[in-house]
Motif scaffolding. Structure first.
Motif, PDB file in Angstrom:
ATOM      1  N   LYS A  64      -0.736 -15.438   9.242  1.00  0.00           N
ATOM      2  CA  LYS A  64       0.502 -14.733   8.916  1.00  0.00           C
ATOM      3  C   LYS A  64       0.248 -13.627   7.910  1.00  0.00           C
ATOM      4  N   ASN A  65      -0.475 -13.906   6.836  1.00  0.00           N
ATOM      5  CA  ASN A  65      -0.759 -12.877   5.843  1.00  0.00           C
ATOM      6  C   ASN A  65      -1.640 -11.766   6.407  1.00  0.00           C
ATOM      7  N   TRP A  66      -2.551 -12.144   7.289  1.00  0.00           N
ATOM      8  CA  TRP A  66      -3.427 -11.164   7.932  1.00  0.00           C
ATOM      9  C   TRP A  66      -2.614 -10.183   8.768  1.00  0.00           C
ATOM     10  N   LEU A  67      -1.712 -10.715   9.586  1.00  0.00           N
ATOM     11  CA  LEU A  67      -0.843  -9.847  10.387  1.00  0.00           C
ATOM     12  C   LEU A  67       0.125  -9.070   9.509  1.00  0.00           C
ATOM     13  N   TYR A  68       0.617  -9.698   8.451  1.00  0.00           N
ATOM     14  CA  TYR A  68       1.543  -9.010   7.540  1.00  0.00           C
ATOM     15  C   TYR A  68       0.897  -7.764   6.954  1.00  0.00           C
ATOM     16  N   LYS A  69      -0.354  -7.877   6.527  1.00  0.00           N
ATOM     17  CA  LYS A  69      -1.034  -6.708   5.961  1.00  0.00           C
ATOM     18  C   LYS A  69      -1.211  -5.615   7.006  1.00  0.00           C
ATOM     19  N   ILE A  70      -1.560  -5.983   8.221  1.00  0.00           N
ATOM     20  CA  ILE A  70      -1.741  -4.983   9.277  1.00  0.00           C
ATOM     21  C   ILE A  70      -0.449  -4.211   9.511  1.00  0.00           C
ATOM     22  N   VAL A  71       0.676  -4.912   9.619  1.00  0.00           N
ATOM     23  CA  VAL A  71       1.951  -4.251   9.900  1.00  0.00           C
ATOM     24  C   VAL A  71       2.389  -3.399   8.711  1.00  0.00           C
ATOM     25  N   SER A  72       2.253  -3.900   7.497  1.00  0.00           N
ATOM     26  CA  SER A  72       2.650  -3.105   6.331  1.00  0.00           C
ATOM     27  C   SER A  72       1.759  -1.877   6.176  1.00  0.00           C
ATOM     28  N   ASP A  73       0.489  -1.976   6.562  1.00  0.00           N
ATOM     29  CA  ASP A  73      -0.374  -0.795   6.569  1.00  0.00           C
ATOM     30  C   ASP A  73       0.122   0.230   7.585  1.00  0.00           C
ATOM     31  N   LEU A  74       0.486  -0.242   8.768  1.00  0.00           N
ATOM     32  CA  LEU A  74       0.952   0.669   9.813  1.00  0.00           C
ATOM     33  C   LEU A  74       2.209   1.414   9.388  1.00  0.00           C
ATOM     34  N   LEU A  75       3.129   0.715   8.742  1.00  0.00           N
ATOM     35  CA  LEU A  75       4.415   1.315   8.416  1.00  0.00           C
ATOM     36  C   LEU A  75       4.413   2.075   7.100  1.00  0.00           C
ATOM     37  N   LEU A  76       3.529   1.705   6.163  1.00  0.00           N
ATOM     38  CA  LEU A  76       3.657   2.269   4.824  1.00  0.00           C
ATOM     39  C   LEU A  76       2.322   2.644   4.207  1.00  0.00           C
ATOM     40  N   TYR A  77       1.483   1.673   3.913  1.00  0.00           N
ATOM     41  CA  TYR A  77       0.306   1.926   3.090  1.00  0.00           C
ATOM     42  C   TYR A  77      -0.790   2.686   3.836  1.00  0.00           C
ATOM     43  N   GLY A  78      -0.919   2.463   5.139  1.00  0.00           N
ATOM     44  CA  GLY A  78      -1.969   3.135   5.901  1.00  0.00           C
ATOM     45  C   GLY A  78      -1.503   4.366   6.633  1.00  0.00           C
ATOM     46  N   ASP A  79      -0.222   4.741   6.444  1.00  0.00           N
ATOM     47  CA  ASP A  79       0.313   5.950   7.065  1.00  0.00           C
ATOM     48  C   ASP A  79       0.081   5.967   8.574  1.00  0.00           C
ATOM     49  N   GLY A  80       0.447   4.854   9.232  1.00  0.00           N
ATOM     50  CA  GLY A  80       0.326   4.765  10.689  1.00  0.00           C
ATOM     51  C   GLY A  80      -0.973   4.166  11.170  1.00  0.00           C
ATOM     52  N   ASN A  81      -1.827   3.704  10.253  1.00  0.00           N
ATOM     53  CA  ASN A  81      -3.134   3.152  10.618  1.00  0.00           C
ATOM     54  C   ASN A  81      -3.382   1.840   9.886  1.00  0.00           C
ATOM     55  N   SER A  82      -4.170   0.989  10.507  1.00  0.00           N
ATOM     56  CA  SER A  82      -4.688  -0.202   9.848  1.00  0.00           C
ATOM     57  C   SER A  82      -6.053  -0.499  10.462  1.00  0.00           C
ATOM     58  N   VAL A  83      -7.050  -0.742   9.611  1.00  0.00           N
ATOM     59  CA  VAL A  83      -8.424  -0.912  10.078  1.00  0.00           C
ATOM     60  C   VAL A  83      -8.934  -2.276   9.620  1.00  0.00           C
TER      61      VAL A  83
END
Length: 391
Positions: free
Chosen positions: A90-109
């Motif tokens: 859950k936390n792993w997926l949470y970070k990916i989605v929050s990166d996509l929407l906010l912290y990664g500006d549309g990206n998550s690696v």
């Protein structure tokens, strides 16, 4: 060697200064900048999407002649149970989605580690340290002074960039002005609530009075007629000289701040794809919530599942799927009603319905039953009415 020691100390001090200056907290304090991630409405919207997506289980599916079936093996366990040793799924997926929407500006690696011939740790990168470099053959990802080819990482992308389609685009530029408006509205509201800039009373005085020509004179009039030594003591003032009126401060509705805040909240909700009632505008609507799961949540789930399939699987018969069924807004009566109808039509076992509503399996409820006194499926032909009219 003294020159080398001096050089090393100087280098260390420069590195420490560079780290201090590059830290987000120092920059915020120095220039008064508020990060987009610190805006409450943006955080609420991003948190809701990330929380719902991370609640979905990751299924490994296989295409068969009889339809798609779920596969349970070490690979499915790796993705759905322990993708990274220091984070839950859950936390792993949470970070990916929050990166996509906010912290990664549309990206998550996420880096793909290898444990022999098997997939090892799937380590999320800190998106603030990720860069991209395009080339004739594609692109490379730079992270902590190292370069990675696309087949070494899992690169999740939303809103592909028109010029560089391998890279995503986020919502920072579009959200920045709206977030700034909400921040200013909050400051204005706090000022009004504190009453800092609104006087309690207004005193009308005779303008021809020479005593009011200077600040000292006005202060003396206030001390002479309006000051009292005891709380609640009435004022004694000359009727011809002074007239006191109570002032009621403006409300937020008077300055139309409420309507402006609602409009900005709806804009944030529309950009991030969440219902406005999550941000306090309007009331909860079940149909709108279920549509939100069917569209926004399902869409991001598709991005994640298709990216995992592309970057981790070689077999053409296997694919990953995120299951959104548990996210819908059901009540117990609706779930039981739908399950009973499927049981009556021989499309579900009773133990499957028990699993829906959180009950454990029962060994007497595993067989398929059908209407007409709920006869087991393998005994339908034993009914006397089907025996040709014999006794």
């Amino acid at each position: 060697m003294k020159w080398f020691d001096r050089w090393r100390k100087k280098k260390r001090s420069l590195n420490e200064a560079e780290i201090a200056l590059s830290s987000a907290g120092y920059f915020d304090d120095a220039v008064g900048y508020t990060k987009l991630s610190d805006n409450p409405d943006v955080r609420i919207a991003v948190d809701k999407v990330a929380d719902l997506v991370s609640n979905m289980t990751i299924h490994l599916m296989e295409n068969t002649d009889e339809g798609d079936k779920r596969v349970k093996n070490e690979l499915s366990r790796k993705l759905d149970i322990n993708p990274y040793r220091y984070m839950t799924r859950k936390n792993w997926l949470y970070k990916i989605v929050s990166d996509l929407l906010l912290y990664g500006d549309g990206n998550s690696v996420v880096h793909i580690g290898m444990d022999g011939d098997f997939i090892g740790e799937l380590t999320p990168f800190q998106m603030q340290a990720v860069g991209y470099r395009s080339s004739r053959n594609g692109y490379q990802i730079e992270y902590n002074n190292k370069k990675y080819d696309p087949d070494e990482v899992i690169h999740f992308v939303i809103n592909p960039d028109p010029l560089y389609p391998f890279k995503g685009t986020g919502y920072r530029a579009t959200l920045r002005d709206v977030a700034k408006n909400l921040e200013q509205a909050t400051k204005t509201k706090n000022s009004f609530m504190s009453g800092k800039y609104m006087p309690n009373v207004i005193v009308k005085v005779d303008a021809m009075n020479e005593e009011l020509a200077s600040p000292e004179g006005r202060e003396s009039v206030k001390d002479k007629y309006l000051s009292s030594t005891n709380a609640g003591e009435p004022w004694i003032i000359p009727a011809e000289l002074l007239e006191v009126q109570q002032v009621k401060p403006l409300s937020l509705n008077d300055i139309a701040i409420h309507e402006g805040v609602e409009l900005d909240k709806k804009t944030i909700a529309g950009l991030l794809g969440v219902p406005a009632f999550f941000l306090g505008v309007g009331e909860f609507d079940k149909a709108e919530y279920n549509n939100f799961v069917n569209t926004r949540i399902f869409s991001i789930g598709q991005v994640i599942s298709q990216t995992l399939t592309r970057d981790l699987l070689f077999s053409p018969d296997l694919y990953f799927k995120l299951n959104p069924r548990s996210l819908y807004s059901y009540d117990l009566q609706e779930m039981v009603g739908a399950g009973v109808q499927m049981i009556d039509r021989n499309a579900m076992r009773r133990n499957e319905l028990r699993n829906w509503i959180g009950l454990g399996p029962d060994e007497d409820m595993h067989e398929l039953i059908v209407l007409e006194n709920y006869v087991p499926a393998d005994q339908l032909g034993d009914q006397q009415k089907l025996q040709g009219g014999d006794e």
